[in-house]
Write a protein that holds these residues in place. Structure first.
Motif, PDB file in Angstrom:
ATOM      1  N   LEU A  30      33.659  42.353  49.143  1.00 39.01           N
ATOM      2  CA  LEU A  30      32.721  43.176  49.911  1.00 39.01           C
ATOM      3  C   LEU A  30      32.417  44.476  49.184  1.00 39.01           C
ATOM      4  N   ALA A  31      33.412  45.067  48.552  1.00 36.17           N
ATOM      5  CA  ALA A  31      33.199  46.306  47.807  1.00 36.17           C
ATOM      6  C   ALA A  31      32.266  46.063  46.630  1.00 36.17           C
ATOM      7  N   LYS A  32      32.418  44.925  45.955  1.00 35.64           N
ATOM      8  CA  LYS A  32      31.537  44.604  44.833  1.00 35.64           C
ATOM      9  C   LYS A  32      30.099  44.431  45.298  1.00 35.64           C
ATOM     10  N   VAL A  33      29.898  43.729  46.407  1.00 34.77           N
ATOM     11  CA  VAL A  33      28.552  43.527  46.936  1.00 34.77           C
ATOM     12  C   VAL A  33      27.955  44.853  47.364  1.00 34.77           C
ATOM     13  N   HIS A  34      28.755  45.687  48.026  1.00 28.04           N
ATOM     14  CA  HIS A  34      28.267  46.985  48.489  1.00 28.04           C
ATOM     15  C   HIS A  34      27.847  47.856  47.305  1.00 28.04           C
ATOM     16  N   THR A  35      28.655  47.888  46.257  1.00 28.00           N
ATOM     17  CA  THR A  35      28.339  48.691  45.081  1.00 28.00           C
ATOM     18  C   THR A  35      27.113  48.155  44.374  1.00 28.00           C
ATOM     19  N   LYS A  36      26.988  46.845  44.290  1.00 30.55           N
ATOM     20  CA  LYS A  36      25.844  46.238  43.599  1.00 30.55           C
ATOM     21  C   LYS A  36      24.539  46.530  44.325  1.00 30.55           C
ATOM     22  N   ASN A  37      24.559  46.514  45.648  1.00 31.00           N
ATOM     23  CA  ASN A  37      23.342  46.717  46.432  1.00 31.00           C
ATOM     24  C   ASN A  37      23.113  48.171  46.810  1.00 31.00           C
ATOM     25  N   ASN A  38      24.035  49.036  46.483  1.00 35.86           N
ATOM     26  CA  ASN A  38      23.936  50.435  46.874  1.00 35.86           C
ATOM     27  C   ASN A  38      23.187  51.216  45.793  1.00 35.86           C
ATOM     28  N   PRO A  39      22.016  51.783  46.129  1.00 32.01           N
ATOM     29  CA  PRO A  39      21.254  52.501  45.111  1.00 32.01           C
ATOM     30  C   PRO A  39      21.927  53.765  44.631  1.00 32.01           C
ATOM     31  N   THR A  40      22.893  54.283  45.383  1.00 37.34           N
ATOM     32  CA  THR A  40      23.542  55.517  44.967  1.00 37.34           C
ATOM     33  C   THR A  40      24.779  55.262  44.127  1.00 37.34           C
ATOM     34  N   SER A  41      25.119  53.993  43.884  1.00 37.81           N
ATOM     35  CA  SER A  41      26.320  53.739  43.095  1.00 37.81           C
ATOM     36  C   SER A  41      26.175  54.292  41.693  1.00 37.81           C
ATOM     37  N   ALA A  42      24.952  54.498  41.240  1.00 39.61           N
ATOM     38  CA  ALA A  42      24.724  55.044  39.900  1.00 39.61           C
ATOM     39  C   ALA A  42      25.133  56.508  39.804  1.00 39.61           C
ATOM     40  N   ILE A  43      25.278  57.192  40.930  1.00 35.33           N
ATOM     41  CA  ILE A  43      25.613  58.612  40.845  1.00 35.33           C
ATOM     42  C   ILE A  43      27.027  58.829  40.347  1.00 35.33           C
ATOM     43  N   TYR A  44      27.857  57.815  40.451  1.00 33.87           N
ATOM     44  CA  TYR A  44      29.224  57.975  39.997  1.00 33.87           C
ATOM     45  C   TYR A  44      29.363  57.690  38.503  1.00 33.87           C
ATOM     46  N   ASP A  45      28.320  57.177  37.914  1.00 31.79           N
ATOM     47  CA  ASP A  45      28.286  56.934  36.485  1.00 31.79           C
ATOM     48  C   ASP A  45      27.278  57.889  35.882  1.00 31.79           C
ATOM     49  N   GLN A  46      27.240  57.941  34.583  1.00 33.10           N
ATOM     50  CA  GLN A  46      26.213  58.730  33.928  1.00 33.10           C
ATOM     51  C   GLN A  46      24.872  58.032  34.145  1.00 33.10           C
ATOM     52  N   VAL A  47      23.854  58.808  34.428  1.00 32.29           N
ATOM     53  CA  VAL A  47      22.512  58.267  34.547  1.00 32.29           C
ATOM     54  C   VAL A  47      22.045  57.953  33.133  1.00 32.29           C
ATOM     55  N   ASP A  48      21.556  56.733  32.932  1.00 30.27           N
ATOM     56  CA  ASP A  48      21.159  56.316  31.590  1.00 30.27           C
ATOM     57  C   ASP A  48      20.009  57.142  31.046  1.00 30.27           C
ATOM     58  N   ASP A  49      18.980  57.334  31.867  1.00 29.22           N
ATOM     59  CA  ASP A  49      17.798  58.085  31.448  1.00 29.22           C
ATOM     60  C   ASP A  49      17.529  59.170  32.483  1.00 29.22           C
ATOM     61  N   PRO A  50      18.016  60.388  32.247  1.00 33.21           N
ATOM     62  CA  PRO A  50      17.876  61.424  33.274  1.00 33.21           C
ATOM     63  C   PRO A  50      16.431  61.770  33.597  1.00 33.21           C
ATOM     64  N   ILE A  51      15.532  61.676  32.626  1.00 33.12           N
ATOM     65  CA  ILE A  51      14.130  62.003  32.906  1.00 33.12           C
ATOM     66  C   ILE A  51      13.536  60.976  33.865  1.00 33.12           C
ATOM     67  N   LYS A  52      13.843  59.711  33.649  1.00 30.95           N
ATOM     68  CA  LYS A  52      13.361  58.657  34.547  1.00 30.95           C
ATOM     69  C   LYS A  52      14.020  58.788  35.924  1.00 30.95           C
ATOM     70  N   ALA A  53      15.288  59.175  35.939  1.00 24.05           N
ATOM     71  CA  ALA A  53      16.021  59.296  37.206  1.00 24.05           C
ATOM     72  C   ALA A  53      15.513  60.441  38.078  1.00 24.05           C
ATOM     73  N   LEU A  54      14.756  61.376  37.495  1.00 21.13           N
ATOM     74  CA  LEU A  54      14.218  62.481  38.292  1.00 21.13           C
ATOM     75  C   LEU A  54      13.250  61.996  39.365  1.00 21.13           C
ATOM     76  N   SER A  55      12.694  60.812  39.186  1.00 21.06           N
ATOM     77  CA  SER A  55      11.762  60.267  40.187  1.00 21.06           C
ATOM     78  C   SER A  55      12.420  59.218  41.071  1.00 21.06           C
ATOM     79  N   HIS A  56      13.736  59.088  41.014  1.00 18.66           N
ATOM     80  CA  HIS A  56      14.462  58.116  41.833  1.00 18.66           C
ATOM     81  C   HIS A  56      14.308  58.480  43.307  1.00 18.66           C
ATOM     82  N   SER A  57      14.359  57.481  44.160  1.00 15.11           N
ATOM     83  CA  SER A  57      14.146  57.724  45.593  1.00 15.11           C
ATOM     84  C   SER A  57      15.334  58.395  46.271  1.00 15.11           C
TER      85      SER A  57
END
Length: 173
Positions: A30-57
């Motif tokens: 369940l934790a794996k599914v939640h992390t995979k479908n959670n759009p904010t799970s990326a906040i705990y990792d480095q954002v790959d492209d910060p300029i692109k991430a500025l327009s994230h929802s």
């Protein structure tokens, strides 16, 4: 009688062990599914492209990107940074302002354009950004905002920013 109790106890321990293992695996899945479908799970990792991430929802992803840009500013992010001065989240607005301040003179034309043509909230954020920028052009821009902006919400922070400037000593001929 003791044999029956011991046999039953072993059986209960065995069943309990199987149930515990099943429950643990289920929670992990369940934790794996939640992390995979959670759009904010990326906040705990480095954002790959910060300029692109500025327009994230999601605001947390935008904030993470801004924190990365604060450490490594990029003039390529200027158009997106200026747009974030109107963000719904105050932390995102404040961080965008901090990145613009860190970029410095390269950001000044963008911030001045927002001050002259932006929405009310963007103009207010632009005044606060200009107040912390170290450029001779900011004094003139803040003076113009103080004198000519339609909104008191823009004029007041412009006056406060100008009040923090050192006095200008001039001589009258």
């Amino acid at each position: 009688m003791i044999r029956v109790l011991l046999g039953g106890g072993v059986y209960l321990i065995f069943v309990f062990g199987i149930l515990l293992k099943w429950w643990s695996k289920r929670q992990s899945d369940l934790a794996k599914v939640h992390t995979k479908n959670n759009p904010t799970s990326a906040i705990y990792d480095q954002v790959d492209d910060p300029i692109k991430a500025l327009s994230h929802s999601h605001w947390q992803v935008r904030l993470q990107a801004l924190q990365q840009l604060l450490e490594h500013p990029s003039i390529d992010a200027l158009p997106s940074l200026v747009n974030l001065l109107a963000d719904d989240d105050p932390d995102v607005r404040s961080s965008a302002s901090q990145v613009l301040i860190k970029i410095g003179n390269d950001a000044l034309p963008y911030v001045l354009d927002v001050l002259n043509n932006g929405s009310l909230n963007m103009r207010i954020a632009a005044v606060h950004t200009l107040a912390d920028m170290e450029s001779p052009d900011t004094f003139e821009a803040l003076s113009q905002a103080m004198l000519h902006d339609d909104s008191n919400w823009v004029r007041l922070p412009a006056v406060q920013a100008l009040a923090s400037y050192p006095p200008i000593l001039t001589t009258v001929p």
